[in-house]
Design an enzyme around this catalytic site. Structure first.
Site, mmCIF file in Angstrom:
data_model
loop_
_atom_site.group_PDB
_atom_site.id
_atom_site.type_symbol
_atom_site.label_atom_id
_atom_site.label_comp_id
_atom_site.label_asym_id
_atom_site.label_seq_id
_atom_site.Cartn_x
_atom_site.Cartn_y
_atom_site.Cartn_z
ATOM 1 N N ASP A 1 0.836 -1.209 0.000
ATOM 2 C CA ASP A 1 0.000 0.000 0.000
ATOM 3 C C ASP A 1 0.870 1.257 0.000
ATOM 4 O O ASP A 1 1.994 1.241 0.507
ATOM 5 C CB ASP A 1 -0.905 -0.025 1.250
ATOM 6 N N ASN B 1 -10.609 -2.396 -6.183
ATOM 7 C CA ASN B 1 -9.756 -1.527 -7.023
ATOM 8 C C ASN B 1 -10.405 -1.163 -8.365
ATOM 9 O O ASN B 1 -9.980 -0.216 -9.023
ATOM 10 C CB ASN B 1 -8.380 -2.166 -7.257
#
Ligand code: FPP
Length: 260
Positions: A36, A84
């Site tokens: 991340d 996503n």
């Protein structure tokens, strides 16, 4: 020190000092990573988000090599979640292209190092050209016996659990009393893999984000503030040293304490 680290780590470097603290007998079998912070890394440099992902793919290369040398059996990388898809179309398309480029470039490295590629998640929904590359590299590396790189692509933990329940139900008449944890695990995308011993998340967020919900029941979690594009072997070694300091009790008392 582990044999495969000799010549890889600079003598006297912080990495070598960290590696010297590791007990080769207590290495995790399976390391899973929530990569991340690519976007924030790019934002801080006034770069487009895709440049963060591109820099992140360099970290993938470094971590794959380091884990293989450390004797890790399975490395699972959360590369694209179900959620996503909510990102701008352009970013999503470029992410899949980046993965294709990675596969085209890295196939030789995977073969030279005896590494196997596997995926978890719903591949049927990802762009066809990316799926073809994945299928090619999975077939190419399928007989390798070294570390397995498991890419979580279009993956969601809850979806995986529901899919597993469906698969089991489709097997025919399953009696409620026959449902058990081991049986259920055999229908998950991760069937046959050990559960992660260590889960790493970068960029300082303390969330699981629908990743391997079933499998991380007893994983040790290590969070670093470092953004994924800056994650290097030193950070991995730091995580492993910390992992080995933890006392894994799996719910029991260890060493046994008290009575009753
Ligand atoms: C999270 O950062 C990262 C991703 C959604 C994608 C991960 C992709 C890569 C590391 C590059 C390619 C992968 C491979 C396997 C070659 P973010 O965009 O959520 O960052 P932010 O939270 O700072 O916005």
């Amino acid at each position: 020190m582990l044999e495969k680290l000799k010549g890889y780590l600079k003598p006297g470097s912080p990495e070598e000092k960290l590696a010297a603290q590791l007990d080769p007998k207590r290495m995790p079998r399976h390391v899973a990573i929530i990569m991340d912070g690519n976007g924030r890394w790019a934002g801080k440099r006034n770069l487009p988000r895709i440049e963060g992902h591109r820099a992140g793919s360099k970290s993938v290369r470094e971590v794959v090599e380091a884990c293989a040398r450390l004797g890790i059996e399975v490395l699972t990388l959360f590369a694209f979640s179900r959620e996503n898809w909510k990102r701008p179309k352009r970013e999503v398309a470029r992410l899949w292209k980046l993965l294709e480029e990675y596969l085209k470039k890295e196939d030789k490295v995977l073969m030279e190092n005896n590494l196997r590629l596997k995926t978890i998640g719903r591949l049927e929904d990802i762009p066809e050209s990316t799926r073809r590359q994945l299928e090619r590299v999975m077939a190419l590396t399928s007989s390798n016996s070294g570390m397995q790189i498991v890419m979580a692509l279009n993956y969601g933990g809850r979806m995986e659990i529901v899919d597993a329940a469906r698969r089991w139900a489709l097997q025919g008449s399953v009696r409620p009393e026959d449902l058990d944890e081991d049986g259920f695990s055999r229908f998950l995308d991760t069937a046959g893999l050990p559960d992660p011993d260590l889960l790493i998340r970068t960029s300082g967020e303390s969330r699981i984000s629908n990743f391997l919900l079933w499998q991380i029941a007893y994983s040790e979690i290590w969070i670093t503030k470092v953004f994924w594009p800056e994650f290097r072997k030193a950070h991995l070694l730091e995580a492993l040293v910390e992992f080995q300091k933890r006392e894994r009790r799996f719910g029991a008392l260890c060493p046994p304490r008290g009575r009753g």
